[in-house]
Design a protein around this motif. Structure first.
Motif, mmCIF file in Angstrom:
data_model
loop_
_atom_site.group_PDB
_atom_site.id
_atom_site.type_symbol
_atom_site.label_atom_id
_atom_site.label_comp_id
_atom_site.label_asym_id
_atom_site.label_seq_id
_atom_site.Cartn_x
_atom_site.Cartn_y
_atom_site.Cartn_z
ATOM 1 N N VAL A 20 -56.828 40.382 37.847
ATOM 2 C CA VAL A 20 -56.438 40.980 39.062
ATOM 3 C C VAL A 20 -55.347 42.145 38.849
ATOM 4 O O VAL A 20 -54.699 42.521 39.760
ATOM 5 N N ASN A 21 -54.986 42.377 37.454
ATOM 6 C CA ASN A 21 -54.059 43.092 37.189
ATOM 7 C C ASN A 21 -52.415 42.669 37.499
ATOM 8 O O ASN A 21 -51.641 43.826 37.659
ATOM 9 N N GLN A 22 -52.511 41.439 37.872
ATOM 10 C CA GLN A 22 -51.173 41.059 38.126
ATOM 11 C C GLN A 22 -50.219 40.731 36.827
ATOM 12 O O GLN A 22 -49.056 40.752 36.853
ATOM 13 N N LEU A 23 -50.876 40.462 35.754
ATOM 14 C CA LEU A 23 -50.174 40.242 34.451
ATOM 15 C C LEU A 23 -50.524 41.478 33.605
ATOM 16 O O LEU A 23 -51.583 41.744 33.032
ATOM 17 N N THR A 24 -49.330 42.356 33.402
ATOM 18 C CA THR A 24 -49.776 43.410 32.346
ATOM 19 C C THR A 24 -48.752 43.528 31.464
ATOM 20 O O THR A 24 -47.878 42.635 31.246
ATOM 21 N N GLN A 25 -48.785 44.481 30.384
ATOM 22 C CA GLN A 25 -47.590 44.424 29.313
ATOM 23 C C GLN A 25 -46.129 44.576 29.843
ATOM 24 O O GLN A 25 -45.282 44.134 29.214
ATOM 25 N N ALA A 26 -46.133 45.309 31.074
ATOM 26 C CA ALA A 26 -44.739 45.216 31.565
ATOM 27 C C ALA A 26 -44.172 43.953 32.215
ATOM 28 O O ALA A 26 -42.821 43.951 32.348
ATOM 29 N N ASN A 27 -44.866 42.872 32.177
ATOM 30 C CA ASN A 27 -44.220 41.620 32.915
ATOM 31 C C ASN A 27 -44.664 40.601 31.940
ATOM 32 O O ASN A 27 -44.534 39.364 32.594
ATOM 33 N N THR A 28 -45.318 40.731 30.984
ATOM 34 C CA THR A 28 -45.739 39.635 30.333
ATOM 35 C C THR A 28 -44.753 38.458 29.903
ATOM 36 O O THR A 28 -44.626 37.260 29.872
ATOM 37 N N GLY A 29 -43.501 39.183 29.430
ATOM 38 C CA GLY A 29 -42.155 38.310 29.066
ATOM 39 C C GLY A 29 -41.819 37.412 30.066
ATOM 40 O O GLY A 29 -41.533 36.280 30.280
#
Length: 482
Positions: free
Chosen positions: A376-385
């Motif tokens: 659902v696009n809640q986890l992306t490269q921007a917030n993986t960490g």
């Protein structure tokens, strides 16, 4: 039917009289449906008996009152041969609505049993996207025969849709939409909608296009009805549109509808020309399909459809069982390394499955959350960490809680030192499980692979192996054995 004219000149139809004193909203077919609106076993059995006795008339009379969706349910409840017998007995009831409601495997089986001209006749009654779904599952020869039996306009539309990859907007979009030039006024549009006889049956907005058929705006029907006739469409239309490329994956389409609360949206080709529309009813089907698909992929159950042929079900499931066998051998190898320690202290053999099992469950929980977040696009490269750090903290809290409980119980039953060892191993394994539950799906996603497909196999391998290694390794290192 009588009409009641009120003072405000609103014309209302009198309600139909209820039969036998029943409330107008009460069901009239309770002898066929149970409380959960499913066909009763007795009713299905009666249809079966009629077919076995060769009484097509009785079978027809039983089925005739059913809604098309219920007829589709009935066909899915029957055996393969019974379906074909029933279809032959209720030929004129096998409408396009029934075919559209059928399970994919059942529909494919029934279409293969029908001659091409019969399939073509059904396809011509369907919306283009439903007709494509009907034809795409047929073999190449059957597809060609059905397409040849269609009229030129329908054949061109379906061939155009089949040219797009599966599960993309181009394959799923409806080509029945309303588009008008931007020079119209609201009055012109209303007159056009009333007078044009070849419009889409259902639509919620009208697309406004320029001379090159590029969408420049859209007008909701509610706006059109509430706006004076003299107003130009360009003054009332919504210019900020969500345009869907024909090559967009269906899952991304569903996410766009969810994010922007869309009811319908224009689909454009590579040149930006309006070629179709996606509507919310299509998206509801996509969401249901994708959600079920991800759950089944996580378990390695293939399509997971009870109507799936046995051979296909076997092929889909056995390869993941073989993969699981391979990962289990890794855990067995680790256990074999500590064989002497286990022989010396039998309690290790009793307790080590607990460490692996709890770790596996923790990993599965985190993995399920991660796969859903990716979907659902809640986890992306921007917030993986940030998500990884969050799940590590959750794992540490869970690990500490379980470690205290297991450690105290082990200390009371066996020995305090062994309680401390299993507590430490539990914390280590649950933290590793949290790490694996996030990183494994993320790595698959970065490699352009579906994270739901094989994540469970690798997460289970990591948690089992690490659980045994941590527990047995700490037991040996602490001097409990040898």
């Amino acid at each position: 039917m009588a009409e009641d004219t009120r003072e405000d000149e609103t014309i209302l139809a009198d309600p139909l009289p209820a039969e036998d004193g029943a409330h107008p909203d009460d069901r009239v077919d309770d002898e066929r449906h149970d409380e959960e609106n499913r066909l009763k076993p007795d009713f299905v059995r009666a249809v079966r008996d009629a077919l076995e006795n060769g009484d097509d008339t009785a079978a027809y009379n039983l089925v005739e009152p059913l809604h098309p969706a219920d007829i589709a349910d009935l066909l899915e409840l029957l055996e393969r041969d019974e379906r074909r017998e029933l279809a032959a007995a209720i030929t004129d009831l096998m409408s396009s609505e029934v075919i559209a409601e059928l399970n994919d495997y059942v529909r494919e089986d029934m279409m293969e049993a029908l001659p091409p001209d019969a399939v073509a006749a059904i396809a011509e009654q369907l919306e283009t996207d439903d007709a494509v779904q009907l034809i795409e599952d047929l073999g190449p020869a059957e597809q060609r025969a059905v397409l040849d039996a269609l009229d030129a306009e329908d054949r061109a539309a379906i061939e155009s849709a089949l040219a797009y990859p599966e599960e993309t907007a181009g394959r799923l979009m409806s080509r029945d939409f309303v588009a008008v030039p931007e020079h119209m006024t609201v009055g012109d549009l209303i007159d056009f909608l009333r007078e044009e006889g070849n419009l889409a049956n259902d639509f919620w907005e009208v697309f406004v296009v320029d001379h090159a058929h590029h969408p420049v705006g859209s007008c909701a029907l509610s706006w059109i009805l509430r706006t004076p006739r003299s107003v130009a469409l360009t003054d009332v239309m919504k210019r900020d549109q969500t345009l869907i490329p024909v090559t967009m994956d269906q899952e991304e389409v569903a996410l766009m509808f969810q994010k922007y609360a869309l009811i319908s949206a224009a689909v454009v080709d590579a040149n930006g020309r309006l070629v179709g529309q996606m509507t919310v009813d299509d998206v509801v089907h996509i969401i249901s399909e994708e959600a079920g698909e991800d759950v089944l992929l996580l378990s390695g159950a293939g399509d997971g459809d009870i109507n799936e042929p046995i051979r296909d079900a076997y092929t889909a499931r056995v390869r993941w069982l073989i993969a699981n066998l391979g990962t289990a051998l890794v855990a067995s190898f680790i256990i074999a390394m500590f064989g002497a320690a286990i022989e010396e202290m039998v309690a290790l053999a009793v307790l080590m499955p607990i460490v692996a099992s709890i770790g596996g469950n923790a990993g599965t929980q985190t993995m399920a959350v991660t796969v859903r977040a990716i979907a659902v696009n809640q986890l992306t490269q921007a917030n993986t960490g940030r998500i990884l750090w969050r799940e590590m903290r959750v794992a540490l809290l869970n690990g500490t809680t379980i470690a205290v409980l297991v450690g105290l119980a082990t200390a009371l039953i066996f020995a305090p030192k062994l309680g401390a060892v299993i507590a430490a191993a539990m914390v280590i394994n649950i933290v590793v499980a949290g790490l694996a539950g996030v990183l494994v799906p993320v790595i698959f996603e970065r490699l352009k692979q579906d994270p739901a497909v094989a994540s469970s196999v690798f997460v289970t391998m990591i948690t089992d192996s690490m659980g045994f290694l941590a527990f047995l390794g700490l037991a040996v290192a602490s001097g409990l054995t040898g």
